[in-house]
Enzyme design. Structure first.
Site, mmCIF file in Angstrom:
data_model
loop_
_atom_site.group_PDB
_atom_site.id
_atom_site.type_symbol
_atom_site.label_atom_id
_atom_site.label_comp_id
_atom_site.label_asym_id
_atom_site.label_seq_id
_atom_site.Cartn_x
_atom_site.Cartn_y
_atom_site.Cartn_z
ATOM 1 N N THR A 114 2.605 2.926 14.518
ATOM 2 C CA THR A 114 2.230 2.335 13.235
ATOM 3 C C THR A 114 3.318 1.370 12.765
ATOM 4 O O THR A 114 4.492 1.733 12.722
ATOM 5 C CB THR A 114 2.047 3.435 12.154
ATOM 6 O OG1 THR A 114 1.478 4.560 12.769
ATOM 7 C CG2 THR A 114 1.180 2.952 11.022
ATOM 8 N N GLY A 173 1.797 -6.769 4.170
ATOM 9 C CA GLY A 173 2.682 -7.771 3.567
ATOM 10 C C GLY A 173 4.079 -7.197 3.380
ATOM 11 O O GLY A 173 5.083 -7.791 3.794
ATOM 12 N N ALA A 174 4.135 -6.018 2.759
ATOM 13 C CA ALA A 174 5.431 -5.388 2.485
ATOM 14 C C ALA A 174 6.161 -5.056 3.786
ATOM 15 O O ALA A 174 7.361 -5.316 3.923
ATOM 16 C CB ALA A 174 5.214 -4.131 1.650
ATOM 17 N N ASN A 175 5.458 -4.500 4.758
ATOM 18 C CA ASN A 175 6.117 -4.116 6.018
ATOM 19 C C ASN A 175 6.745 -5.341 6.696
ATOM 20 O O ASN A 175 7.863 -5.273 7.211
ATOM 21 C CB ASN A 175 5.121 -3.490 7.003
ATOM 22 C CG ASN A 175 4.492 -2.220 6.465
ATOM 23 O OD1 ASN A 175 5.026 -1.605 5.547
ATOM 24 N ND2 ASN A 175 3.355 -1.822 7.031
ATOM 25 N N ASP A 197 1.014 4.660 1.775
ATOM 26 C CA ASP A 197 0.393 5.419 2.859
ATOM 27 C C ASP A 197 0.431 6.899 2.477
ATOM 28 O O ASP A 197 1.498 7.446 2.208
ATOM 29 C CB ASP A 197 1.174 5.218 4.170
ATOM 30 C CG ASP A 197 1.051 3.794 4.704
ATOM 31 O OD1 ASP A 197 0.133 3.078 4.278
ATOM 32 O OD2 ASP A 197 1.875 3.421 5.559
ATOM 33 N N ASP A 235 5.467 6.695 17.525
ATOM 34 C CA ASP A 235 4.472 6.317 16.524
ATOM 35 C C ASP A 235 4.426 4.786 16.471
ATOM 36 O O ASP A 235 5.428 4.158 16.137
ATOM 37 C CB ASP A 235 4.892 6.907 15.168
ATOM 38 C CG ASP A 235 3.935 6.540 14.030
ATOM 39 O OD1 ASP A 235 2.995 5.762 14.264
ATOM 40 O OD2 ASP A 235 4.149 7.037 12.917
ATOM 41 N N MET A 265 0.865 -1.195 0.000
ATOM 42 C CA MET A 265 0.000 0.000 0.000
ATOM 43 C C MET A 265 0.890 1.230 0.000
ATOM 44 O O MET A 265 1.987 1.202 0.572
ATOM 45 C CB MET A 265 -0.822 0.092 1.301
ATOM 46 C CG MET A 265 -1.775 -1.025 1.535
ATOM 47 S SD MET A 265 -3.350 -0.654 0.772
ATOM 48 C CE MET A 265 -4.244 -2.136 1.210
ATOM 49 N N ASP A 325 3.496 -5.252 12.473
ATOM 50 C CA ASP A 325 4.190 -5.815 11.305
ATOM 51 C C ASP A 325 5.647 -6.124 11.644
ATOM 52 O O ASP A 325 6.192 -7.142 11.201
ATOM 53 C CB ASP A 325 4.119 -4.841 10.122
ATOM 54 C CG ASP A 325 2.695 -4.680 9.607
ATOM 55 O OD1 ASP A 325 1.895 -5.614 9.806
ATOM 56 O OD2 ASP A 325 2.389 -3.629 9.018
#
Ligand code: ATP
Length: 308
Positions: A251, A42-44, A14, A249, A12, A255
């Protein structure tokens, strides 16, 4: 089997705007800052494992837009095998439109874009690579048919880890049964089990429910409180706490935890699951100290030697 981690999942972009508060319906606000970053669960998770030194292959689906091309370049720079990262014609790369307020509140709209086009055939095309990996790592940010296919063709090969995020109710029970390790955070556990306000003290109830749905080993992450886990052989939960850090953070913390877990299971197979979780907690903790998603994921060279 080769010491490789196969990730089947999402990419994605962001797109983050910062403003004093969330806009009311119909209202336009003047924001203070805009950032764009590479993301997607998935990527993270794949990037985390690669930065820890893992050999990784990423089966994913990108848009035919400029962003899709630059994402491919980015994955290459991270030393990820992208031979099964497919550009889909006539589609845009997945996007997460995020508004963050001064108080840290956020509101997010995700449009799956090309992630929705990841197909069963894409997974079958990568069958050999998937089957030869030591760990298969999947999430719920694409459609679930290719995830079920990946788990089905991987059965009997290595360790499959499924991160049930974002939470989906009415998951095909075969996904639970085919995952060796099923991992969610506490809010996802609430949605998937129907049990409200899950804390460490009542997490056993949620774990038992996940066992009854067909899960084998279950992990639930609890932010700064670390994680709990239980297995079919030892159904009583074990809590692995962690050093509480002041988050800048969070976020991507989940992951980072999953990517690290895949790394430890692949490259430190002598460690107990509890020790893998303890170390994954420490990797995930590093990611809360910096802003952003992939920008906050740590590199092996910056981590304490005792973690390896
Ligand atoms: P995200 O914010 O990316 O959605 P998540 O909700 O999926 O994350 P969490 O349970 O919040 O996942 O965090 C995952 C892991 O990150 C935790 O199990 C823990 O190891 C680590 N972690 C999160 N917050 C902190 C913190 N403040 N201090 C130390 N470790 C943390």
């Amino acid at each position: 089997m080769t010491k490789t981690i196969a990730v089947v999942g999402s990419c994605m972009i962001d797109s983050i705007v910062y403003s004093s508060r969330l806009p009311k319906p119909g209202e336009t606000l003047l924001g203070s800052k805009y950032e764009q970053g590479f993301g997607g669960k998935g990527a993270n998770q794949c990037v985390t494992a690669a930065r820890l030194g893992a050999s990784t292959i990423f089966i994913t689906s990108l848009g035919s837009d400029k962003i899709g091309q630059s994402y491919l370049e980015k994955l290459k720079q991270e030393n990820i095998d992208i031979s099964y990262a497919k550009i889909q014609n006539n589609s845009h790369t997945g996007v997460a439109q995020i508004i963050v307020t001064e108080t840290g509140e956020n509101s997010i709209v995700i449009v799956q874009g090309s992630n929705a086009l990841l197909s069963v055939k894409d997974v079958i095309d990568a069958r050999q690579k998937i089957q030869s990996a030591s760990v298969l790592l999947c999430q719920f940010e694409t459609s679930l048919e290719p995830i079920l296919e990946a788990l089905t063709i991987y059965q009997g090969h290595g360790t499959s880890i499924v991160n049930g995020a974002p939470a989906v109710s009415n998951v095909d029970p075969n996904i639970f049964k085919l995952s060796d390790i099923f991992c969610v955070n506490e809010t996802e556990a609430e949605i998937m089990t129907g049990i409200q306000c899950i804390t460490i003290s009542n997490a056993q109830k949620a774990i038992d429910k996940l066992f009854s749905l067909g899960c084998n080993t279950v992990i639930i992450t609890f932010g700064a409180e670390g994680a709990v886990h239980a297995t079919q052989n030892n159904k009583k939960l074990v809590h692995t706490s962690t050093e509480i850090l002041k988050a800048v953070d969070t976020t991507g913390a989940g992951d980072a935890f999953l990517g690290a877990l895949a790394y430890y299971i692949t490259y430190h197979s002598n460690l107990s699951l509890e020790e893998c979780i303890r170390r994954s907690n420490r990797i995930a903790a590093q990611s809360v100290l910096k802003a952003g998603t992939q920008t906050s994921l740590p590199y092996r060279k910056d981590l304490p030697i005792e973690l390896f």
